[in-house]
Design an enzyme around this catalytic site. Structure first.
Site, short mmCIF file in Angstrom:
data_model
loop_
_atom_site.label_atom_id
_atom_site.label_comp_id
_atom_site.label_asym_id
_atom_site.label_seq_id
_atom_site.Cartn_x
_atom_site.Cartn_y
_atom_site.Cartn_z
N GLU A 460 -25.63 -9.78 4.60
CA GLU A 460 -24.92 -10.01 3.34
C GLU A 460 -23.77 -10.97 3.61
O GLU A 460 -23.92 -12.16 3.48
CB GLU A 460 -24.44 -8.68 2.76
CG GLU A 460 -24.03 -8.77 1.30
CD GLU A 460 -23.92 -7.41 0.65
OE1 GLU A 460 -23.26 -7.32 -0.39
OE2 GLU A 460 -24.48 -6.43 1.18
N GLU A 738 -16.93 1.01 3.61
CA GLU A 738 -17.42 0.67 2.27
C GLU A 738 -17.50 1.91 1.39
O GLU A 738 -17.18 1.87 0.21
CB GLU A 738 -18.80 0.02 2.37
CG GLU A 738 -19.40 -0.36 1.03
CD GLU A 738 -20.72 -1.08 1.18
OE1 GLU A 738 -21.12 -1.77 0.22
OE2 GLU A 738 -21.35 -0.98 2.24
#
Length: 892
Positions: A460, A738
């Site tokens: 990502e 996260e």
């Protein structure tokens, strides 16, 4: 700001002013040197306009300044001369052309592109004044590393960096005079890897060659001054190239270096075997604008030594660096038989004692060396980076007889980041709160690598707008982000206005998800168009950033927002909203307990009012009136739709109540008071565990403190059970996760696909540490005036923060002695003022005026019991069960 004529007398400056002298050397032998002196009244000392005519391409000037004091008319002494130089401003300044290999170099057309080496020999005539001016202007289609006579040009990594390559391509300028042979043969050599330009990018396998499927180099070397003979060397067909000994180098999958294919001397030897070097082919000039970036380059900023060598349950060798970091390995010395392979696989955590690679998804994150049989010294991958704490080493063990893997001498880690200037620091008496702040800092450092990314390890690593929007105030405190984020915002604007219909910015910038991820208008994320420039303006006072981004802001609010009949958001549009609410299932991160439409409407009211202020600041008077009126109308509609007469909200959640309080959405103070009371109740019912995601987390502690419940905020901060800020620290986290529970209590990794261990968004609570615990925040843009108003609480008995404002250093330190003796020490920089509000004043009267103080050091004392009302108690069934259990204690 008006510039007076150079003949204006100093006495006319009145009480304050400054004088700038600009010395501009002649651009050619036929021109005369010019020197101008410009006197300016007033106390402005930050981002003042350039007083002379604009510099031309390549032009140099010397600048110095002196000031006139408030107390006397005699000026200070002159500052030392500062040299400024202009880069290449026009496309016509480039005579070079991009070059690439004239034939395939063993690359799979559908796969990764093999790096290419380019070189050119040249001779410098004795008549060319090398010392006068020797500039290398360079960029690439890919990422490059340049050498002159075998010596590295600069200390940049991953240059020219990642931009929206279809629109903007950075180039760098280097002074290479110290690297040249002044009279004789020279070699310029450049290695180019695919970098972000051609590598696989995006999740679910991603896409390759998004910007192009050929690597290229653009070089312009100019030696000699304006009044001497000059040598200009450009990239063209006269160069030669060869395949690199780096056979593969990808952002996600890592690098393979085959030392058997190395070409000794390729960087510096004047002559090379022409049978192994090949012709190049010229490419068309990029359509993108060639720009010299405002942002600092990516550099190695720290070297980390390993702390442990681990043998896993399956017999694997793993090196532990003691902290989650972003960068590369440096192999100090390796000697293996020819053809022997050593592979280094990177990951952030261990799971069941083995390398935890599942969160990496489709990223391999491995670097491989294929030995030539000769010793290899100080090797590091060139065109990739990894997010890791642990490295599994295959093919090299501590027991090897031909050179064992040793903890202290074999390896180290090189930390990479955009080399921003550190500006802000915080510490307090609570070790785990300090660790939380350090974790947020380390996450920012790792994710500010060319662009601000969401995570640095998996498949990502994209510039998501929402992540930065919530973290920007914290980022601007930790580092001077003005240049880097200004550059990134230019990419956001150009992709929003040229590539996407209806003024909707892409979710991630640069937008490598085009055609894969639908561009759907979203609050919070797309509101970055307005809120990030606003955060930069508040931190640095640069109106230029607001002007630069103004078309982007207007396009988003006027055309991008999808509105319903009431001009709030279309309620039929799904919103990301309070993303990663801790109650959301691992496979449904958007399943928040707070309505996405409610969050979106709150943000819409807020950003409309912010744009009204911005329009006024940049002189767009009609827009300012329009947005101010629109803001009031939207506010009225919102109140009628969502807020009960009591002040409670239709969305009875911590996120909804916090946003309403911080955005001042209530009509009366009584309504806000009742909403704050309800927020405190919800916090107690949640047993002080975090119940917010992306939208609520940055503001909940601010909302509690603003409403008089600062001890609730401290109690949330210090909660240890998950989800909480302290839970990851208790699990050994060295960066922000996260998810609140990226790692579960049993040491297993959260089963959700989105499970990064380096994600700064939920670390946005550190803004509250800066503004409320330490107590410093700007009042005027750029910290011309600021507030010093700490509110001590919890078990923290001292805290301090320092920040390098544009005017100088702010220091704020407080401590509590003997239970309730509060002392505050404050440093106010030159040309600034501070509004000091003592803790008892702020809690007793929210409208307290405080005391203004000027530049210098100040001390204040008062009475304040930071343990008053500590510790708040939880509400609900759990509390009653605990009380019942305690009452029966001793009977069994």
């Amino acid at each position: 700001m008006a510039i007076r004529a150079p003949g204006w007398h100093a006495a006319e400056l009145g009480t304050a002013g400054y004088e700038i002298e600009v010395d501009r050397p002649a651009a050619s032998a036929a021109e005369e040197r010019g020197r101008g002196r410009y006197r300016v009244p007033g106390s402005a000392s930050v981002l003042v306009p350039w007083p002379s005519t604009p510099l031309r391409s390549r032009e140099q000037a010397r600048v110095r300044v002196r000031a006139f004091s408030n107390m006397k008319l005699e000026p200070t002494g002159w500052s030392p001369w500062t040299l400024v130089e202009c880069a290449l401003l026009e496309r016509g300044d480039w005579s070079a052309r991009p070059i690439t290999s004239a034939r395939p170099l063993d690359s799979d057309v559908a796969g990764p592109l093999r790096p290419i080496r380019f070189r050119r020999t040249f001779t410098v005539s004795p008549d060319v004044a090398v010392a006068a001016r020797s500039r290398l202007y360079i960029t690439s289609l890919g990422v490059y590393k340049a050498f002159v006579n075998g010596r590295p040009v600069g200390d940049h990594c991953m240059a020219p960096g990642w931009t929206s390559y279809h629109h903007r391509l950075n180039y760098q300028v280097f002074d290479i005079a110290p690297l040249l042979n002044p009279s004789g043969d020279n070699v310029i050599a450049v290695e180019v890897g695919e970098g972000w330009y051609a590598t696989r990018l995006g999740f679910s396998g991603g896409r390759r060659h998004i910007y192009g499927n050929e690597l290229g180099l653009l070089v312009q070397l100019e030696i000699g001054g304006p009044d001497t003979e000059r040598l200009v060397l450009v990239s063209d067909k006269s160069w030669s190239c060869n395949a690199s000994a780096i056979t593969r180098s990808e952002i996600y999958d890592g690098e393979v270096y085959d030392a058997r294919e190395e070409c000794p001397g390729w960087k510096e030897a004047p002559e090379q075997n022409h049978q192994t070097w090949h012709a190049v082919r010229e490419l068309p000039m990029p359509q993108a604008e060639l720009v010299a970036p405002d942002a600092p380059p990516v550099r190695v900023t720290e070297v980390i030594k390993p702390v442990a060598l681990i043998i896993t349950p399956t017999g694997k060798t793993v090196i532990d660096f003691g902290q989650n970091l972003v960068g590369r390995l440096l192999v100090r010395s390796l000697h293996k038989p020819r053809g022997h392979e050593v592979t280094f696989t990177h990951a952030e955590v261990l799971e069941n004692g083995e390398l935890g690679i599942r969160p990496l998804r489709h990223a391999r994150c491995a670097d491989t060396i294929v030995s030539s049989g000769e010793p290899l010294q100080n090797w590091s991958p060139q065109f990739t980076f990894h997010g890791f704490r642990y490295v599994q080493v295959d093919g090299w063990s501590p027991e090897d007889s031909d050179g064992p893997l040793l903890l202290d001498t074999s390896l180290c880690a090189l930390v990479l980041q955009t080399d921003l200037v550190r500006t802000g620091y915080f510490s307090c008496s609570h070790a785990k709160v300090n660790q939380l702040h350090e974790n947020a800092w380390r996450s920012m450092r790792g994710n500010f690598l060319s662009i601000p990314t969401d995570c640095p390890q998996r498949d990502e690593r994209l510039g998501w707008t929402g992540d930065l929007q919530v973290f920007a105030p914290s980022a601007n405190f930790l580092y001077n982000t003005a240049g880097m984020l200004s550059d990134w915002l230019k990419d956001l604007a150009v992709e929003q206005l040229k590539d996407v219909a209806d003024g909707v910015p892409p979710f991630a910038v640069p937008n490598v998800l085009h055609g894969i991820f639908p561009v759907v208008p979203q609050a919070v994320w797309d509101d970055a168009t307005i809120l990030i420039p606003w955060a930069l303006y508040r931190s640095y006072g640069d109106v230029g950033i607001l002007r630069q981004q103004y078309p982007s802001m207007v396009a988003w609010l006027d055309r991008g927002v999808r509105r319903g009949p009431d001009r709030l958001w279309d309620s039929q549009l799904w919103q990301l909203g309070d993303w990663l609410d801790p109650t959301a299932p691992p496979d449904q991160p958007g399943a928040s307990r707070t309505s996405g439409s409610l969050v979106a409407d709150m943000y819409l009211v807020h950003v409309t009012s912010v744009l009204a202020k911005i329009s006024d600041i940049v002189g767009e008077v009609k827009d300012a009136r329009r947005y101010a009126a629109d803001s009031q109308q939207l506010m009225s509609t919102f109140r009628a739709k969502y807020i009960a007469p009591s002040g409670l909200l239709v969305g009875d959640t911590q996120t909804a109540l916090s946003l309403a309080l911080v955005f001042d959405l209530h009509e009366t103070r009584e309504q806000a008071s009742r909403a704050a009371e309800r927020l405190a109740e919800l916090v107690q019912f949640a047993r002080f565990r975090v119940s917010t995601g992306f939208a609520g987390t940055p503001v909940i502690t601010h909302a509690l403190t603003k409403s008089g419940y600062h001890q609730m905020a401290y109690r949330m901060l210090l909660e240890k059970n998950r989800p909480s800020w302290m839970y990851p620290i208790s699990m050994g986290a060295t960066t922000v996760w996260e998810r609140w529970d990226s790692m579960l209590p049993d040491g297993s990794i959260n089963p959700g696909e989105m499970t990064s261990f380096n994600h700064y968004a939920l670390g946005s609570v550190i803004n509250w540490l800066h503004e409320c615990v330490a107590g410093v925040s700007p009042l005027e843009p750029g910290w011309k005036t600021f507030r010093a108003a700490p509110i001590p609480g919890g078990t923290i008995d001292h805290a301090e923060a320092s920040y390098e404002t544009p005017y100088g250093r702010v220091e704020c330190h407080w401590s509590i002695r003997d239970g309730d003796h509060f002392e505050l020490s404050l440093l106010v920089p030159a040309n600034s003022r501070a509004l000091v509000i003592m803790p008892h004043e702020r809690t007793q009267d929210p409208d307290v005026s405080g005391k203004w103080v000027g530049s210098g050091r100040h001390r204040f004392q008062s009475r304040w019991d930071h343990l008053a009302q500590w510790s708040p108690k939880p509400l609900g069934l759990q509390k009653h069960l605990e009380e019942a259990s305690n009452s029966w204690e001793g009977y069994f």
